[in-house]
Design an enzyme around this catalytic site. Structure first.
Site, short mmCIF file in Angstrom:
data_model
loop_
_atom_site.label_atom_id
_atom_site.label_comp_id
_atom_site.label_asym_id
_atom_site.label_seq_id
_atom_site.Cartn_x
_atom_site.Cartn_y
_atom_site.Cartn_z
N ASP A 61 1.00 -1.27 0.00
CA ASP A 61 -0.17 -0.02 0.01
C ASP A 61 0.91 1.29 0.03
O ASP A 61 0.74 2.25 0.37
CB ASP A 61 -1.08 -0.09 1.21
CG ASP A 61 -0.05 0.07 2.42
OD1 ASP A 61 0.82 -0.43 2.51
OD2 ASP A 61 -0.75 0.49 3.58
N GLU A 62 2.01 1.17 -0.31
CA GLU A 62 3.20 2.39 -0.52
C GLU A 62 3.04 3.05 -2.08
O GLU A 62 3.37 2.18 -2.85
CB GLU A 62 4.55 1.86 -0.23
CG GLU A 62 5.34 3.05 -0.01
CD GLU A 62 6.78 2.59 0.58
OE1 GLU A 62 7.55 3.33 0.98
OE2 GLU A 62 7.13 1.24 0.67
#
Length: 267
Positions: free
Chosen positions: A184-185
């Site tokens: 989720d970066e």
């Protein structure tokens, strides 16, 4: 006999004329044996002139077996050039499409279609190679995304990532590049952008993510923490800029401030 011979040569001539378009298209492909295909295109024009001359010679002339055999060869030659040029064009264009697709897959994240880590590094290198270039780097991480995966499952988690990626993409100014580094970066590079403008972009991204995301029967709001660093103010190279933006991001996450600009006192 004369009409048969003229019809055969005319058929071959039509084949040569039809071969002009695909051959010209191949000639327009950059760096693809350009000189060889230009030579072939020139030869086709010369063949067309020769075919026209032979047709003129056949008019009002007694035709024997030899002329008929030559006419048949001319017919087959024109058809051969047409078939080869068409097949070559289709093969070359398919190869180009395959190469383009492979290149795209190698440089983009398959889930979100954003640039991947390698493409993002390449973009940073290009900007840093320009000694007079400044840019801002935003490192972003979704808040409590693990809870989405654990509660709704990975399929819905993937859907959330796709929606987030599209909203980030829409929030960027012209020239901005968004990438998914993994999980989720996310990260963004903003060429010719100083801190003040980068902060405004971060606010726009956060505003875009404040809208509900529909998942199954739920409406989710996904928060995001943003760290911002400016090149060369906050680092002389790619590694330091990304590291300092990352430090600012974790500081923003720890303090629930949404975004944070890097400074020495938080490192």
């Amino acid at each position: 006999m004369s009409n048969i011979a003229i019809a055969l040569v005319t058929t071959g001539l039509l084949g040569l004329i039809s071969a002009l378009s695909p051959t010209r298209q191949i000639c327009n492909i950059p760096d693809h044996q350009h000189n060889g295909w230009v030579l072939l295109l020139t030869m086709i024009f010369m063949f067309i002139i020769g075919y026209l001359g032979y047709i003129w010679m056949l008019i009002d002339r007694d035709i024997g077996s030899l002329e008929l055999i030559v006419a048949t060869i001319f017919c087959g030659g024109g058809a051969f050039v047409f078939v080869i040029s068409r097949m070559s064009k289709e093969t070359i264009f398919k190869l180009q499409q395959t190469v383009h697709e492979k290149h795209y897959q190698a440089h983009h994240d398959p889930l979100t279609n954003l640039a991947n880590r390698h493409q993002f590094y390449d973009e940073l290198d290009k900007l840093i190679d320009d000694e007079h270039h400044i840019f801002s780097c935003l490192m972003m991480d979704l808040n409590d995304f693990k809870m989405v995966n654990d509660t709704l499952g990975h399929a819905e988690g993937d859907h959330v990532l796709q929606v987030v990626a599209e909203r980030i993409r829409r929030s960027l100014p012209k020239g901005g590049i968004a990438a998914r580094l993994g999980g989720d970066e996310f990260t963004v590079v903003l060429p010719d952008t100083k801190i003040a403008e980068a902060v405004e972009v971060a606010k726009i991204i956060q505003q875009a993510l404040s809208e509900d995301i529909q998942c199954e029967n739920h409406a989710l709001v996904v928060g995001i923490s943003v760290g911002i660093a400016e090149y060369p103010k906050h680092g002389p190279d790619k590694k330091s800029i990304m590291k300092h933006a990352d430090v600012a991001m974790y500081k923003a996450k720890a303090t629930d401030r949404g975004y944070r600009v890097y400074s020495r006192d938080i490192d």
